[in-house]
Design a protein around this motif. Structure first.
Motif, PDB file in Angstrom:
ATOM      1  N   LEU A  34       0.830  -1.206   0.000  1.00  0.00           N
ATOM      2  CA  LEU A  34       0.000   0.000   0.000  1.00  0.00           C
ATOM      3  C   LEU A  34       0.863   1.254   0.000  1.00  0.00           C
ATOM      4  CD1 LEU A  34      -2.764  -1.105   2.532  1.00  0.00           C
ATOM      5  CD2 LEU A  34      -3.033  -0.784   0.068  1.00  0.00           C
ATOM      6  N   ALA A  35       2.057   1.168   0.607  1.00  0.00           N
ATOM      7  CA  ALA A  35       2.956   2.330   0.644  1.00  0.00           C
ATOM      8  C   ALA A  35       3.645   2.548  -0.691  1.00  0.00           C
ATOM      9  CB  ALA A  35       3.989   2.142   1.749  1.00  0.00           C
ATOM     10  N   ILE A  36       3.915   1.462  -1.427  1.00  0.00           N
ATOM     11  CA  ILE A  36       4.684   1.590  -2.668  1.00  0.00           C
ATOM     12  C   ILE A  36       3.829   2.142  -3.810  1.00  0.00           C
ATOM     13  CG2 ILE A  36       4.288  -0.663  -3.775  1.00  0.00           C
ATOM     14  CD1 ILE A  36       7.315  -0.825  -4.230  1.00  0.00           C
ATOM     15  N   GLU A  37       2.509   1.923  -3.731  1.00  0.00           N
ATOM     16  CA  GLU A  37       1.646   2.324  -4.847  1.00  0.00           C
ATOM     17  C   GLU A  37       1.671   3.822  -5.126  1.00  0.00           C
ATOM     18  OE1 GLU A  37      -2.769   1.197  -6.525  1.00  0.00           O
ATOM     19  OE2 GLU A  37      -2.445   1.225  -4.373  1.00  0.00           O
ATOM     20  N   PRO A  38       1.522   4.695  -4.107  1.00  0.00           N
ATOM     21  CA  PRO A  38       1.534   6.133  -4.408  1.00  0.00           C
ATOM     22  C   PRO A  38       2.931   6.760  -4.427  1.00  0.00           C
ATOM     23  CG  PRO A  38       0.979   5.807  -2.112  1.00  0.00           C
ATOM     24  CD  PRO A  38       1.174   4.441  -2.694  1.00  0.00           C
ATOM     25  N   THR A  39       3.968   5.973  -4.086  1.00  0.00           N
ATOM     26  CA  THR A  39       5.309   6.539  -3.955  1.00  0.00           C
ATOM     27  C   THR A  39       5.874   6.933  -5.313  1.00  0.00           C
ATOM     28  OG1 THR A  39       5.732   5.205  -1.987  1.00  0.00           O
ATOM     29  CG2 THR A  39       7.650   6.115  -3.118  1.00  0.00           C
ATOM     30  N   THR A  40       6.328   8.177  -5.439  1.00  0.00           N
ATOM     31  CA  THR A  40       6.950   8.668  -6.680  1.00  0.00           C
ATOM     32  C   THR A  40       8.462   8.758  -6.553  1.00  0.00           C
ATOM     33  OG1 THR A  40       6.613  10.953  -5.926  1.00  0.00           O
ATOM     34  CG2 THR A  40       4.890   9.989  -7.319  1.00  0.00           C
ATOM     35  N   ASN A  41       8.967   8.757  -5.325  1.00  0.00           N
ATOM     36  CA  ASN A  41      10.412   8.837  -5.109  1.00  0.00           C
ATOM     37  C   ASN A  41      11.051   7.489  -5.431  1.00  0.00           C
ATOM     38  OD1 ASN A  41      12.887   8.402  -3.212  1.00  0.00           O
ATOM     39  ND2 ASN A  41      12.630  10.628  -3.350  1.00  0.00           N
ATOM     40  N   ALA A  42      12.020   7.496  -6.382  1.00  0.00           N
ATOM     41  CA  ALA A  42      12.622   6.240  -6.853  1.00  0.00           C
ATOM     42  C   ALA A  42      13.376   5.522  -5.746  1.00  0.00           C
ATOM     43  CB  ALA A  42      13.555   6.526  -8.033  1.00  0.00           C
ATOM     44  N   ALA A  43      14.117   6.266  -4.935  1.00  0.00           N
ATOM     45  CA  ALA A  43      14.898   5.638  -3.866  1.00  0.00           C
ATOM     46  C   ALA A  43      13.984   4.988  -2.831  1.00  0.00           C
ATOM     47  CB  ALA A  43      15.796   6.680  -3.204  1.00  0.00           C
ATOM     48  N   ALA A 304      -1.359   3.562  16.207  1.00  0.00           N
ATOM     49  CA  ALA A 304      -1.267   3.162  14.797  1.00  0.00           C
ATOM     50  C   ALA A 304      -1.768   1.737  14.575  1.00  0.00           C
ATOM     51  CB  ALA A 304       0.175   3.296  14.308  1.00  0.00           C
ATOM     52  N   GLN A 305      -1.665   0.880  15.592  1.00  0.00           N
ATOM     53  CA  GLN A 305      -2.117  -0.494  15.423  1.00  0.00           C
ATOM     54  C   GLN A 305      -3.631  -0.583  15.234  1.00  0.00           C
ATOM     55  OE1 GLN A 305      -0.607  -3.595  17.835  1.00  0.00           O
ATOM     56  NE2 GLN A 305       1.456  -2.760  17.962  1.00  0.00           N
ATOM     57  N   ALA A 306      -4.354   0.402  15.785  1.00  0.00           N
ATOM     58  CA  ALA A 306      -5.808   0.420  15.589  1.00  0.00           C
ATOM     59  C   ALA A 306      -6.165   0.778  14.150  1.00  0.00           C
ATOM     60  CB  ALA A 306      -6.456   1.416  16.549  1.00  0.00           C
ATOM     61  N   CYS A 307      -5.198   1.352  13.437  1.00  0.00           N
ATOM     62  CA  CYS A 307      -5.441   1.795  12.053  1.00  0.00           C
ATOM     63  C   CYS A 307      -4.981   0.775  11.021  1.00  0.00           C
ATOM     64  CB  CYS A 307      -4.748   3.139  11.813  1.00  0.00           C
ATOM     65  SG  CYS A 307      -5.272   4.443  12.937  1.00  0.00           S
ATOM     66  N   ARG A 308      -4.538  -0.394  11.466  1.00  0.00           N
ATOM     67  CA  ARG A 308      -4.112  -1.427  10.525  1.00  0.00           C
ATOM     68  C   ARG A 308      -5.265  -1.816   9.601  1.00  0.00           C
ATOM     69  NH1 ARG A 308      -0.815  -5.876  14.151  1.00  0.00           N
ATOM     70  NH2 ARG A 308       1.233  -4.870  14.140  1.00  0.00           N
ATOM     71  N   GLY A 309      -4.956  -1.924   8.322  1.00  0.00           N
ATOM     72  CA  GLY A 309      -5.959  -2.360   7.353  1.00  0.00           C
ATOM     73  C   GLY A 309      -6.828  -1.257   6.813  1.00  0.00           C
ATOM     74  N   LEU A 310      -6.781  -0.054   7.400  1.00  0.00           N
ATOM     75  CA  LEU A 310      -7.640   1.033   6.943  1.00  0.00           C
ATOM     76  C   LEU A 310      -7.214   1.540   5.570  1.00  0.00           C
ATOM     77  CD1 LEU A 310      -8.191   3.065  10.241  1.00  0.00           C
ATOM     78  CD2 LEU A 310      -9.614   1.281   9.244  1.00  0.00           C
ATOM     79  N   ALA A 311      -5.902   1.590   5.333  1.00  0.00           N
ATOM     80  CA  ALA A 311      -5.420   2.031   4.020  1.00  0.00           C
ATOM     81  C   ALA A 311      -5.924   1.091   2.924  1.00  0.00           C
ATOM     82  CB  ALA A 311      -3.897   2.097   4.016  1.00  0.00           C
ATOM     83  N   ARG A 312      -5.975  -0.195   3.234  1.00  0.00           N
ATOM     84  CA  ARG A 312      -6.486  -1.174   2.270  1.00  0.00           C
ATOM     85  C   ARG A 312      -7.967  -0.943   2.004  1.00  0.00           C
ATOM     86  NH1 ARG A 312      -5.518  -6.654   1.174  1.00  0.00           N
ATOM     87  NH2 ARG A 312      -6.787  -7.192  -0.651  1.00  0.00           N
ATOM     88  N   GLN A 345     -10.738  -0.477  16.795  1.00  0.00           N
ATOM     89  CA  GLN A 345     -10.470  -0.949  15.440  1.00  0.00           C
ATOM     90  C   GLN A 345     -11.739  -1.056  14.602  1.00  0.00           C
ATOM     91  OE1 GLN A 345      -8.212  -4.485  16.508  1.00  0.00           O
ATOM     92  NE2 GLN A 345      -6.350  -3.599  15.652  1.00  0.00           N
ATOM     93  N   ASP A 346     -12.761  -1.697  15.132  1.00  0.00           N
ATOM     94  CA  ASP A 346     -13.984  -1.880  14.370  1.00  0.00           C
ATOM     95  C   ASP A 346     -14.680  -0.547  14.113  1.00  0.00           C
ATOM     96  OD1 ASP A 346     -15.713  -3.732  13.060  1.00  0.00           O
ATOM     97  OD2 ASP A 346     -17.173  -3.450  14.653  1.00  0.00           O
ATOM     98  N   SER A 347     -14.652   0.346  15.102  1.00  0.00           N
ATOM     99  CA  SER A 347     -15.282   1.661  14.933  1.00  0.00           C
ATOM    100  C   SER A 347     -14.593   2.461  13.836  1.00  0.00           C
ATOM    101  CB  SER A 347     -15.231   2.437  16.258  1.00  0.00           C
ATOM    102  OG  SER A 347     -15.977   1.791  17.254  1.00  0.00           O
ATOM    103  N   LEU A 348     -13.278   2.427  13.806  1.00  0.00           N
ATOM    104  CA  LEU A 348     -12.541   3.165  12.778  1.00  0.00           C
ATOM    105  C   LEU A 348     -12.827   2.600  11.392  1.00  0.00           C
ATOM    106  CD1 LEU A 348      -9.090   3.753  14.543  1.00  0.00           C
ATOM    107  CD2 LEU A 348     -10.957   5.378  14.201  1.00  0.00           C
TER     108      LEU A 348
END
Length: 757
Positions: A34-43, A304-312, A345-348
């Motif tokens: 999920l992090a690599i998809e929007p990344t424009t920086n080559a490095a 941040a652990q409560a936000c796992r899976g939200l980006a997906r 987690q479920d509420s978010l």
């Protein structure tokens, strides 16, 4: 036989490690994809590809060792695809990332099936993994054919028993050897995985220690009382005889002296026992506090652990609906109790789905409103004192108030036409502004689930919106739901606990202030009138037949600004640190209660859900059954007590207790202010804290004793200082009594006041 059993145990332990690794590795893979998809920086993209390659290679090696071929094969072709992209400097396109994410889901599902031991259920997940592995293999073949060097060779297929393959770039061979033993670096870095249930069990055991600590303090006080009783008996005997010898037969004098010596020995023994008990109690207290603190810290996890899976969720839903969306998480490093984390987690998830589905517009609609094509959802966590505030905000079109007014039930009458009240209806079950029902939304249940989940955590949820600019949901929660410093209240001979976060103010209201509107009771508060909820009457408990003869009632104001209610109780019993336990499946649907606790004296206190109380107080006719006042004469000359404490809560609590007992009460926040009050208003007795600004309790007591006018004024020190030298100093500066806040008891204080007066 023993060797076979040992081998089976070892296999089970290895499989347990492997199943845990599947879940850990698949989470890492999903996060990096999920992090690599929007990344424009080559490095940055290169580093993410390397991380994906290392993780896949590690999971493949572990699967090979455990002979779980479906996972091993899928990881092999994922690894080949990552290697190809790394070698050729290509970006993974959106279709490939979607396919890889689906494969990761299949890996996690296969791991869960293995964990449940459902061998017969493995066929479907295995077929899915095989199909996805073939799809990835096709992508790898295409990549090989299009390489610039013209090579048309195919990567070798992985056969059962083959080695895991060459190490990928940036991968350490020593790491690969370690992986073959299914041991990760995290197993060697000083950390250890502990089942959450074991931590919960230890926490509750530590709570029992806290109760024992309170009982230890009580035993010290009981011993001190026996010592004082023995001393009193000796004084009474001495005063009875005075300086004259008793008129007794000479033969009885030795017996009298022997009894006096016994009393002396008893007094000395009790003094030593009290000191020993106090020392043991302090040792137990330090040990219990240290254990509780360590367990609480062990339960803390980053937000941040409560936000796992939200980006997906954002990625998949926005793609399905033809929208563009990005998710940002702020305050991810804030640590909160795992029980809060689990409930969040479920509420978010529901709130994020709601934002994508109902909030964000399509790129075309956003362009027409001069907005960026991609919508933005921000989840921000901040600490507000001893509370956690989580805000889920989107920059979409806001809530369709017109549609909400049409779909929300109008059961609350004309007042519901107010927009603030109308917005609260989005949390009612079955209310939805969506014209269609989909797999994920449109049934009007998501926000109702959020509200109930937050209330179970003793929290609140509010909604606000700006038309055309977005919607924000604000969740306010305690940092932990396992222990609270609760306000103990009595209603109908039953004791209850109320989270101080939920209570805004303690008030004593006279009968002249009570107002009746259409059969409902109201009181004036902050320039408005708020409804009164008689707790005992509403719960159907036996309550007092008439109000106190003093003509006033004790109420606790609950709620948020602009939406408050007054909770009528019989008395406020004090504050106590409590360990909260769940009520169990039979009572979990009772929204009025959010848990229970065992008090040091063995009583059970149910923890009230302030949000449910507020709902009932503002939505139902609850004022008709308020009991009438007694028609009794007020005392003509009431004693005046001066309360001195820098805590507004303690001042209010003691003031309510004493006024209920018929005393007039003045208050001051420190010794300096109290001295001014004493000069102008006078007092019949003083109750003072020790630790206060400007002039502390010791200096205030000394000042009173040195004054000509107030030198005989009774003084009671009520403090948190428990050291023997503090008590000695308090008595030396002139206090008549010294009470500890940790063992504070209303009846004990009232009895002491009666004695000193």
């Amino acid at each position: 036989m023993d060797a076979d059993m040992h081998a089976e145990d070892s296999k089970r332990q290895l499989m347990g490690l492997f199943l845990g690794e599947i879940q850990e590795r698949t989470r890492d893979l999903e996060r990096n994809l999920l992090a690599i998809e929007p990344t424009t920086n080559a490095a940055a993209r290169l580093e993410l590809l390397k991380a994906l390659l290392r993780t896949t290679h590690s999971l493949k090696g572990a699967a090979g060792l455990m002979e779980v071929r479906p996972i091993e094969t899928a990881c092999h072709w994922m690894e080949e695809l990552f290697s190809s992209a790394l070698r050729d400097g290509r970006r993974l396109d959106r279709r490939q990332i979607g396919m890889l994410l689906e494969t990761i889901d299949a890996l996690a599902e296969y791991g869960r099936v293995l964990d449940r031991g459902e061998k017969d259920s493995c066929d479907a997940p295995e077929e899915r993994l095989h199909r996805l592995a073939e799809s990835i293999r096709t992508n790898v073949d295409v990549a090989f054919k299009s390489r610039k060097d013209g090579s048309t060779g195919h990567p070798p297929a992985l056969r059962a028993g083959d080695d895991a393959g060459p190490s990928p770039p940036g991968y350490n061979v020593a790491d690969a050897t370690t992986q073959r033993r299914v041991v990760r670096s995290t197993d060697l870095d000083g950390s250890v995985q502990v089942a959450a249930e074991k931590l919960d069990s230890l926490l509750f055991r530590s709570g029992e220690l806290l109760i024992s600590r309170s009982l230890g303090r009580t035993r010290v006080d009981q011993t001190a009382s026996l010592q004082e009783l023995t001393k009193s008996l000796r004084r009474q005997a001495s005063n009875a005889f005075g300086n004259r010898p008793p008129v007794l037969p000479r033969t009885q004098l030795p017996n009298l002296r022997q009894k006096d010596e016994i009393l002396v020995d008893l007094e000395n023994g009790l003094r030593k026992l009290k000191q020993d008990l106090a020392d043991d109690s302090r040792i137990l207290e330090r040990a219990a506090a240290s254990l509780a603190d360590g367990l609480h810290r062990a339960r803390m996890q980053p937000f941040a652990q409560a936000c796992r899976g939200l980006a997906r969720i954002v990625r998949d839903m926005s793609a399905d609906q033809g929208k563009l969306a990005e998710l940002a998480v702020e305050g991810g490093g804030i640590e909160i109790d795992r029980s809060i984390l689990g409930g969040l987690q479920d509420s978010l998830r529901h709130l994020v789905r709601n934002a994508v589905d109902h909030g964000l517009e399509t790129p075309e609609d956003r362009a027409a409103r001069n907005k960026p094509a991609a919508g933005r959802i921000v989840i921000a966590a901040v600490l507000r004192g001893d509370q956690l505030q989580v805000r889920v905000e989107d920059d979409g079109g806001g809530i369709d108030v017109v549609s909400l007014r049409e779909h929300a039930p109008d059961k609350d009458g004309p007042g519901a036409q107010d927009e603030e009240e109308l917005l609260r209806r989005v949390f009612l079950p079955g209310v939805s502004t969506s014209p269609t029902v989909t797999r994920l939304s449109g049934r009007g249940m998501g926000l109702d689930i959020v509200k109930n989940a937050v209330e179970k955590l003793r929290g609140t949820v509010q909604v606000a919106h700006t038309p055309g600019k977005g919607t924000a949901f604000t969740l306010t929660l305690p940092l932990t739901v396992t222990t609270i410093r609760a306000l103990l209240i009595v209603a109908g001979d039953q004791i209850f606990a109320l989270d101080p976060i939920s209570s805004k103010k303690l008030l004593r209201v006279s009968r002249e202030e009570l107002r009746s509107v259409s059969g409902r009771a109201f009181i004036p508060y902050d320039g408005r009138t708020i409804p009164v909820l008689d707790l005992a009457g509403w719960l159907g408990m036996s309550t007092r037949k008439r109000m106190p003869s003093a003509g006033s009632i004790v109420v606790i104001v609950i709620g948020t600004a602009g939406r408050e209610a007054a909770l009528l109780v019989d008395e406020v019993a004090g504050e106590q640190e409590l360990l909260i336990r769940a009520l169990g499946p039979r009572l979990e649907k009772l929204r009025i209660f959010s848990g229970g606790a065992i008090l040091p004296d063995g009583q059970i206190a149910l923890v009230l859900n302030a949000a449910a109380l507020l709902e009932n107080a503002t939505g139902r006719n609850l004022g008709r059954d308020l009991p009438p006042f007694e028609q009794a004469e007020r005392p003509q000359a009431r004693k005046r007590i001066l309360i001195v404490d820098d805590s507004p809560t303690v001042r209010a609590l003691e003031k309510i207790m004493l006024e209920a007992a018929g005393y007039q009460v003045s208050t001051a926040s420190d010794g300096s202010e109290a001295w001014d009050v004493l000069q102008t208003e006078g007092a019949d007795a003083v109750i003072a804290d020790v630790d206060m600004p400007r002039m502390d309790g010791f200096m205030f007591a000394q000042t009173i004793r040195q004054s000509q006018h107030f030198s005989n004024l009774p003084i009671i020190l009520v403090t948190a200082r428990e050291e023997p030298q503090d008590k000695t100093r308090g008595l030396e500066v002139g206090a008549n009594a010294y009470l500890l806040k940790s063992t504070f008891d209303q009846q004990q204080l009232l009895e002491l006041i009666r004695q000193v007066l």
